[in-house]
Design a protein around this motif. Structure first.
Motif, mmCIF file in Angstrom:
data_model
loop_
_atom_site.group_PDB
_atom_site.id
_atom_site.type_symbol
_atom_site.label_atom_id
_atom_site.label_comp_id
_atom_site.label_asym_id
_atom_site.label_seq_id
_atom_site.Cartn_x
_atom_site.Cartn_y
_atom_site.Cartn_z
ATOM 1 N N TYR A 159 31.776 46.812 36.972
ATOM 2 C CA TYR A 159 31.088 45.954 37.818
ATOM 3 C C TYR A 159 29.704 45.552 36.634
ATOM 4 C CZ TYR A 159 27.974 44.571 41.777
ATOM 5 O OH TYR A 159 27.369 43.859 42.587
ATOM 6 N N THR A 160 29.600 46.162 35.814
ATOM 7 C CA THR A 160 28.475 45.879 34.590
ATOM 8 C C THR A 160 28.861 44.732 33.951
ATOM 9 O OG1 THR A 160 29.121 47.288 33.021
ATOM 10 C CG2 THR A 160 27.483 48.053 34.837
ATOM 11 N N ILE A 161 30.106 44.615 33.700
ATOM 12 C CA ILE A 161 30.803 43.638 32.731
ATOM 13 C C ILE A 161 31.308 42.345 33.456
ATOM 14 C CG2 ILE A 161 33.083 44.695 32.442
ATOM 15 C CD1 ILE A 161 32.447 44.142 29.448
ATOM 16 N N THR A 175 35.928 43.079 46.437
ATOM 17 C CA THR A 175 36.725 42.805 47.613
ATOM 18 C C THR A 175 37.947 43.829 47.720
ATOM 19 O OG1 THR A 175 36.200 40.725 47.593
ATOM 20 C CG2 THR A 175 38.236 41.318 48.883
ATOM 21 N N ALA A 176 38.812 43.900 46.455
ATOM 22 C CA ALA A 176 39.957 44.548 46.052
ATOM 23 C C ALA A 176 39.643 46.025 46.267
ATOM 24 C CB ALA A 176 40.695 44.271 44.868
ATOM 25 N N TYR A 177 38.587 46.572 45.786
ATOM 26 C CA TYR A 177 38.207 48.140 45.794
ATOM 27 C C TYR A 177 37.861 48.406 47.310
ATOM 28 C CZ TYR A 177 36.338 52.450 44.303
ATOM 29 O OH TYR A 177 35.906 53.919 44.361
ATOM 30 N N ASN A 178 36.982 47.584 48.006
ATOM 31 C CA ASN A 178 36.734 48.074 49.307
ATOM 32 C C ASN A 178 38.043 48.016 50.203
ATOM 33 O OD1 ASN A 178 33.972 48.193 48.658
ATOM 34 N ND2 ASN A 178 33.455 46.174 49.309
ATOM 35 N N ILE A 223 33.033 35.370 40.005
ATOM 36 C CA ILE A 223 34.123 35.380 40.797
ATOM 37 C C ILE A 223 34.805 36.721 40.601
ATOM 38 C CG2 ILE A 223 35.642 34.002 39.691
ATOM 39 C CD1 ILE A 223 36.688 32.825 42.332
ATOM 40 N N LEU A 224 35.031 37.075 39.219
ATOM 41 C CA LEU A 224 35.909 38.347 39.095
ATOM 42 C C LEU A 224 35.186 39.666 39.366
ATOM 43 C CD1 LEU A 224 37.177 37.355 35.370
ATOM 44 C CD2 LEU A 224 38.417 37.632 37.414
ATOM 45 N N LYS A 225 33.850 39.640 39.538
ATOM 46 C CA LYS A 225 32.974 40.799 39.914
ATOM 47 C C LYS A 225 33.349 40.750 41.508
ATOM 48 C CE LYS A 225 28.988 41.931 38.393
ATOM 49 N NZ LYS A 225 27.425 41.884 38.079
ATOM 50 N N GLN A 226 33.271 39.574 42.116
ATOM 51 C CA GLN A 226 33.286 39.855 43.759
ATOM 52 C C GLN A 226 34.809 40.055 44.123
ATOM 53 O OE1 GLN A 226 31.023 39.677 46.280
ATOM 54 N NE2 GLN A 226 32.714 40.278 47.297
ATOM 55 N N ASN A 227 35.787 39.866 43.280
ATOM 56 C CA ASN A 227 37.047 39.829 43.511
ATOM 57 C C ASN A 227 37.398 41.270 43.368
ATOM 58 O OD1 ASN A 227 39.798 38.708 43.745
ATOM 59 N ND2 ASN A 227 40.233 39.609 42.005
ATOM 60 N N LEU A 228 36.758 41.838 42.457
ATOM 61 C CA LEU A 228 37.144 43.472 42.032
ATOM 62 C C LEU A 228 36.548 44.192 43.399
ATOM 63 C CD1 LEU A 228 37.672 45.943 40.537
ATOM 64 C CD2 LEU A 228 35.793 46.026 39.359
#
Length: 112
Positions: free
Chosen positions: A50-52, A63-66, A56-61
């Motif tokens: 999340y820090t790096i 979404t996937a993790y949730n 869209i890639l942060k939000q995508n991660l």
């Protein structure tokens, strides 16, 4: 750079990013979550990513993790989880060049 990663000598957060990219390319978000949760502290790795990651890639991660947290282990919702993670895999692939740029920046800092 990948040699450092494979010998567990890459620096954080790049080692986590390289693991993320490798696992997604070998089986998608489900493989990433399952493998990391079996070998490491998944919430910590997600926090580091999340820090790096940006945009869209942060939000995508997220979404996937949730979705993974909500539906994993729920046989009745397995299709829903697969659908969400497939969509997240596609977003990752469409934006993977952003990860490559981050890793190129890291590679430029490595003394050989």
């Amino acid at each position: 750079m990948w040699n450092l990663w494979s010998s567990n000598q890459a620096k954080s957060p790049y080692k986590e990013l390289m693991t993320y990219e490798s696992e997604i390319n070998n089986g998608g978000h489900m493989q990433f979550f399952d493998n990391v949760s079996n070998t490491s502290d998944l919430p910590r790795v997600i926090s580091v990513l999340y820090t790096i990651l940006n945009g869209i890639l942060k939000q995508n991660l997220v979404t996937a993790y949730n979705a993974y947290l909500e539906y994993e282990g729920n046989d009745e919702q397995e299709d829903k989880l697969d659908e969400i993670l497939d969509d997240c895999d596609n977003v990752f692939y469409e934006n993977e060049s952003e990860i490559e740029q981050i890793l190129k920046g890291y590679a430029a800092t490595i003394d050989l």
